[in-house]
Design a protein around this motif. Structure first.
Motif, PDB file in Angstrom:
ATOM      1  N   ALA A  19       0.839  -1.202   0.000  1.00 50.77           N
ATOM      2  CA  ALA A  19       0.000   0.000   0.000  1.00 50.77           C
ATOM      3  C   ALA A  19       0.875   1.253   0.000  1.00 50.77           C
ATOM      4  CB  ALA A  19      -0.890   0.004   1.241  1.00 50.77           C
ATOM      5  N   PHE A  20       0.379   2.311  -0.628  1.00 55.84           N
ATOM      6  CA  PHE A  20       1.050   3.593  -0.617  1.00 55.84           C
ATOM      7  C   PHE A  20       0.021   4.682  -0.867  1.00 55.84           C
ATOM      8  CE2 PHE A  20       0.842   3.260  -5.161  1.00 55.84           C
ATOM      9  CZ  PHE A  20       1.227   1.972  -5.452  1.00 55.84           C
ATOM     10  N   ARG A  21       0.373   5.912  -0.495  1.00 61.69           N
ATOM     11  CA  ARG A  21      -0.512   7.050  -0.689  1.00 61.69           C
ATOM     12  C   ARG A  21       0.267   8.145  -1.392  1.00 61.69           C
ATOM     13  NH1 ARG A  21      -1.912   7.363   5.140  1.00 61.69           N
ATOM     14  NH2 ARG A  21      -0.567   9.151   4.952  1.00 61.69           N
ATOM     15  N   GLN A  22      -0.455   8.962  -2.134  1.00 64.44           N
ATOM     16  CA  GLN A  22       0.183  10.082  -2.822  1.00 64.44           C
ATOM     17  C   GLN A  22      -0.686  11.306  -2.624  1.00 64.44           C
ATOM     18  OE1 GLN A  22       3.044  10.024  -5.037  1.00 64.44           O
ATOM     19  NE2 GLN A  22       2.895  12.220  -5.032  1.00 64.44           N
ATOM     20  N   ASP A  23      -0.041  12.409  -2.345  1.00 66.85           N
ATOM     21  CA  ASP A  23      -0.738  13.678  -2.268  1.00 66.85           C
ATOM     22  C   ASP A  23      -1.007  14.142  -3.692  1.00 66.85           C
ATOM     23  OD1 ASP A  23      -1.671  16.222  -1.785  1.00 66.85           O
ATOM     24  OD2 ASP A  23       0.235  16.998  -1.031  1.00 66.85           O
ATOM     25  N   LEU A  24      -2.288  14.203  -4.059  1.00 69.90           N
ATOM     26  CA  LEU A  24      -2.649  14.602  -5.421  1.00 69.90           C
ATOM     27  C   LEU A  24      -2.749  16.117  -5.577  1.00 69.90           C
ATOM     28  CD1 LEU A  24      -5.392  11.937  -6.221  1.00 69.90           C
ATOM     29  CD2 LEU A  24      -3.027  11.974  -7.004  1.00 69.90           C
ATOM     30  N   SER A  25      -2.524  16.876  -4.508  1.00 68.96           N
ATOM     31  CA  SER A  25      -2.738  18.315  -4.582  1.00 68.96           C
ATOM     32  C   SER A  25      -1.620  19.077  -5.287  1.00 68.96           C
ATOM     33  CB  SER A  25      -2.950  18.895  -3.183  1.00 68.96           C
ATOM     34  OG  SER A  25      -1.780  18.737  -2.406  1.00 68.96           O
ATOM     35  N   GLN A  26      -0.412  18.522  -5.326  1.00 69.16           N
ATOM     36  CA  GLN A  26       0.695  19.233  -5.982  1.00 69.16           C
ATOM     37  C   GLN A  26       1.815  18.268  -6.342  1.00 69.16           C
ATOM     38  OE1 GLN A  26       2.204  22.143  -3.297  1.00 69.16           O
ATOM     39  NE2 GLN A  26       2.954  20.670  -1.830  1.00 69.16           N
ATOM     40  N   PRO A  27       2.647  18.662  -7.298  1.00 70.03           N
ATOM     41  CA  PRO A  27       3.788  17.812  -7.659  1.00 70.03           C
ATOM     42  C   PRO A  27       4.836  17.785  -6.544  1.00 70.03           C
ATOM     43  CG  PRO A  27       3.541  19.652  -9.217  1.00 70.03           C
ATOM     44  CD  PRO A  27       2.558  19.855  -8.116  1.00 70.03           C
ATOM     45  N   VAL A  28       5.650  16.751  -6.554  1.00 67.51           N
ATOM     46  CA  VAL A  28       6.807  16.706  -5.669  1.00 67.51           C
ATOM     47  C   VAL A  28       7.688  17.901  -6.020  1.00 67.51           C
ATOM     48  CG1 VAL A  28       8.909  15.398  -5.132  1.00 67.51           C
ATOM     49  CG2 VAL A  28       6.750  14.190  -5.518  1.00 67.51           C
ATOM     50  N   GLN A  29       8.148  18.628  -5.003  1.00 67.48           N
ATOM     51  CA  GLN A  29       9.020  19.776  -5.238  1.00 67.48           C
ATOM     52  C   GLN A  29      10.468  19.328  -5.030  1.00 67.48           C
ATOM     53  OE1 GLN A  29       7.777  22.875  -6.406  1.00 67.48           O
ATOM     54  NE2 GLN A  29       6.098  21.417  -6.647  1.00 67.48           N
ATOM     55  N   LEU A  30      11.222  19.306  -6.119  1.00 63.78           N
ATOM     56  CA  LEU A  30      12.595  18.819  -6.080  1.00 63.78           C
ATOM     57  C   LEU A  30      13.534  19.817  -5.416  1.00 63.78           C
ATOM     58  CD1 LEU A  30      13.048  17.416  -9.708  1.00 63.78           C
ATOM     59  CD2 LEU A  30      12.419  16.156  -7.642  1.00 63.78           C
ATOM     60  N   ASP A  31      14.516  19.284  -4.730  1.00 58.16           N
ATOM     61  CA  ASP A  31      15.652  20.097  -4.312  1.00 58.16           C
ATOM     62  C   ASP A  31      16.899  19.210  -4.365  1.00 58.16           C
ATOM     63  OD1 ASP A  31      16.577  19.351  -1.427  1.00 58.16           O
ATOM     64  OD2 ASP A  31      14.387  19.476  -1.265  1.00 58.16           O
ATOM     65  N   TRP A  32      18.023  19.841  -4.608  1.00 56.18           N
ATOM     66  CA  TRP A  32      19.264  19.102  -4.843  1.00 56.18           C
ATOM     67  C   TRP A  32      19.645  18.224  -3.660  1.00 56.18           C
ATOM     68  CZ3 TRP A  32      20.036  18.691  -9.611  1.00 56.18           C
ATOM     69  CH2 TRP A  32      20.023  19.755 -10.506  1.00 56.18           C
ATOM     70  N   GLU A  33      19.589  18.761  -2.463  1.00 54.94           N
ATOM     71  CA  GLU A  33      20.078  18.033  -1.298  1.00 54.94           C
ATOM     72  C   GLU A  33      19.206  16.827  -0.947  1.00 54.94           C
ATOM     73  OE1 GLU A  33      19.808  21.470  -1.371  1.00 54.94           O
ATOM     74  OE2 GLU A  33      21.948  21.640  -1.818  1.00 54.94           O
ATOM     75  N   THR A  34      17.916  16.918  -1.149  1.00 55.50           N
ATOM     76  CA  THR A  34      16.992  15.842  -0.768  1.00 55.50           C
ATOM     77  C   THR A  34      16.887  14.755  -1.823  1.00 55.50           C
ATOM     78  OG1 THR A  34      15.680  17.415   0.515  1.00 55.50           O
ATOM     79  CG2 THR A  34      14.603  15.340  -0.093  1.00 55.50           C
ATOM     80  N   HIS A  35      16.792  15.135  -3.075  1.00 54.75           N
ATOM     81  CA  HIS A  35      16.400  14.182  -4.121  1.00 54.75           C
ATOM     82  C   HIS A  35      17.537  13.648  -4.987  1.00 54.75           C
ATOM     83  CE1 HIS A  35      12.597  16.337  -3.234  1.00 54.75           C
ATOM     84  NE2 HIS A  35      12.176  15.096  -3.192  1.00 54.75           N
ATOM     85  N   PHE A  36      18.738  14.138  -4.852  1.00 52.25           N
ATOM     86  CA  PHE A  36      19.836  13.732  -5.733  1.00 52.25           C
ATOM     87  C   PHE A  36      21.001  13.205  -4.897  1.00 52.25           C
ATOM     88  CE2 PHE A  36      17.177  16.657  -7.959  1.00 52.25           C
ATOM     89  CZ  PHE A  36      17.106  16.153  -9.237  1.00 52.25           C
ATOM     90  N   LYS A  37      20.842  12.024  -4.356  1.00 54.43           N
ATOM     91  CA  LYS A  37      21.834  11.436  -3.454  1.00 54.43           C
ATOM     92  C   LYS A  37      22.651  10.317  -4.101  1.00 54.43           C
ATOM     93  CE  LYS A  37      19.524  12.721   0.759  1.00 54.43           C
ATOM     94  NZ  LYS A  37      20.518  13.566   1.372  1.00 54.43           N
ATOM     95  N   GLY A  38      22.324   9.959  -5.337  1.00 59.67           N
ATOM     96  CA  GLY A  38      23.047   8.889  -6.009  1.00 59.67           C
ATOM     97  C   GLY A  38      24.426   9.333  -6.470  1.00 59.67           C
ATOM     98  N   LYS A  39      25.255   8.362  -6.785  1.00 62.10           N
ATOM     99  CA  LYS A  39      26.595   8.634  -7.298  1.00 62.10           C
ATOM    100  C   LYS A  39      26.495   8.988  -8.781  1.00 62.10           C
ATOM    101  CE  LYS A  39      31.190   6.810  -7.702  1.00 62.10           C
ATOM    102  NZ  LYS A  39      31.948   5.721  -8.198  1.00 62.10           N
ATOM    103  N   ALA A  40      27.072  10.123  -9.152  1.00 63.61           N
ATOM    104  CA  ALA A  40      27.014  10.595 -10.536  1.00 63.61           C
ATOM    105  C   ALA A  40      27.758   9.641 -11.468  1.00 63.61           C
ATOM    106  CB  ALA A  40      27.600  11.994 -10.642  1.00 63.61           C
ATOM    107  N   ASP A  41      27.213   9.454 -12.637  1.00 68.55           N
ATOM    108  CA  ASP A  41      27.862   8.665 -13.680  1.00 68.55           C
ATOM    109  C   ASP A  41      28.791   9.607 -14.436  1.00 68.55           C
ATOM    110  OD1 ASP A  41      28.657   7.229 -15.898  1.00 68.55           O
ATOM    111  OD2 ASP A  41      26.624   6.640 -16.499  1.00 68.55           O
ATOM    112  N   MET A  42      30.073   9.534 -14.148  1.00 71.68           N
ATOM    113  CA  MET A  42      31.041  10.456 -14.731  1.00 71.68           C
ATOM    114  C   MET A  42      31.239  10.227 -16.228  1.00 71.68           C
ATOM    115  SD  MET A  42      31.160  12.171 -12.159  1.00 71.68           S
ATOM    116  CE  MET A  42      32.310  13.492 -12.410  1.00 71.68           C
ATOM    117  N   ARG A  43      30.831   9.086 -16.736  1.00 70.47           N
ATOM    118  CA  ARG A  43      30.924   8.828 -18.184  1.00 70.47           C
ATOM    119  C   ARG A  43      29.755   9.442 -18.942  1.00 70.47           C
ATOM    120  NH1 ARG A  43      31.133   2.559 -17.422  1.00 70.47           N
ATOM    121  NH2 ARG A  43      29.260   3.329 -16.469  1.00 70.47           N
TER     122      ARG A  43
END
Length: 188
Positions: A19-43
Motif C-alpha cells: 500500500a502507498f498514498r500520494q498527495d494529489l494536490s501538488q507535484p513533488v518539489q525537487l531540491d538538490w540536497e533531498t532528491h539527488f543522493k546517487g553517485k554521478a555517472d562520470m561517463r
C-alpha cells in the motif's frame, strides 16, 4: 553558455502488492540536497539524472456483473539513483536553471499521476477481462507520458534552450490545470 544535457530515467512498476498514498494536490518539489543522493555517472554527458517511478495497484470488487476498483497511485523520486555532477553546476544560475528543468520532469509525472487517477478509476470494466483492460490502460498512460518526457528533453535541449523551456513550462502548467479541472469535475 554550456549545453545542459539531462536524461530522465523512467521506471514503471506495474501492479504492486503493498500500500502507498500520494498527495494529489501538488507535484513533488525537487531540491538538490533531498532528491539527488546517487553517485554521478562520470561517463555520462549529462549534468544530472532524475529517476522517477510510477506505481499503481488496485483492489477490485465485482458486484452484479460490474467491477469497481479502489486505486492506489503514486509517483516517487528514487533518491539513490538520481544524481548531479556538482562540479559542473557551481554557477548559481546554472544550478537554478538545471533544477528548474528537472522540476519540469517531476511536474510531467504529476500530470501522469492525475491522469492515471482519472482514467483508471472512471472506466467501466468487463468482469471477464478487467485485469487486462486496466493493465492495457496503464501501459498506454505510461507510454504517452514517457513520450512527453522525451519530447520535453528534446525540444528544450535538456533545459539549455530557454525559449523552449518557457514554452514547455506553459504546456506543463496547462496540463496540470486541465487534469485538476477534470478531477474536480468527476468529484462533483
Amino acid at each position: 553558455m554550456k549545453r545542459l544535457l539531462i536524461p530522465l530515467l523512467f521506471l514503471l512498476a506495474l501492479p504492486c502488492t503493498f500500500a502507498f498514498r500520494q498527495d494529489l494536490s501538488q507535484p513533488v518539489q525537487l531540491d538538490w540536497e533531498t532528491h539527488f543522493k546517487g553517485k554521478a555517472d562520470m561517463r555520462s554527458p549529462f549534468f544530472a539524472l532524475t529517476a522517477m517511478t510510477w506505481k499503481y495497484s488496485y483492489e477490485s470488487t465485482v458486484y452484479r456483473n460490474r467491477v469497481a476498483i479502489k486505486l492506489k497511485n503514486e509517483v516517487t523520486i528514487d533518491k539513490t539513483r538520481s544524481w548531479v555532477k556538482w562540479d559542473k553546476i557551481k554557477n548559481p544560475e546554472i544550478r537554478a536553471s538545471l533544477l528548474h528543468h528537472e522540476q519540469g520532469h517531476a511536474n510531467i509525472q504529476y500530470v501522469l499521476l492525475l491522469e492515471a487517477e482519472r482514467v483508471l478509476k472512471n472506466r467501466n470494466y468487463a468482469v471477464s477481462n478487467y485485469k487486462a483492460q486496466i493493465s492495457e490502460l496503464a501501459n498506454q498512460i505510461s507510454s504517452f507520458f514517457d513520450t512527453m518526457q522525451r519530447n520535453y528533453d528534446d525540444e528544450t535541449e535538456h533545459g539549455s534552450n530557454h525559449k523552449m523551456q518557457t514554452r514547455w513550462d506553459e504546456i506543463i502548467q496547462d496540463k496540470i490545470d486541465e487534469s485538476r479541472a477534470a478531477m474536480a469535475e468527476l468529484q462533483k
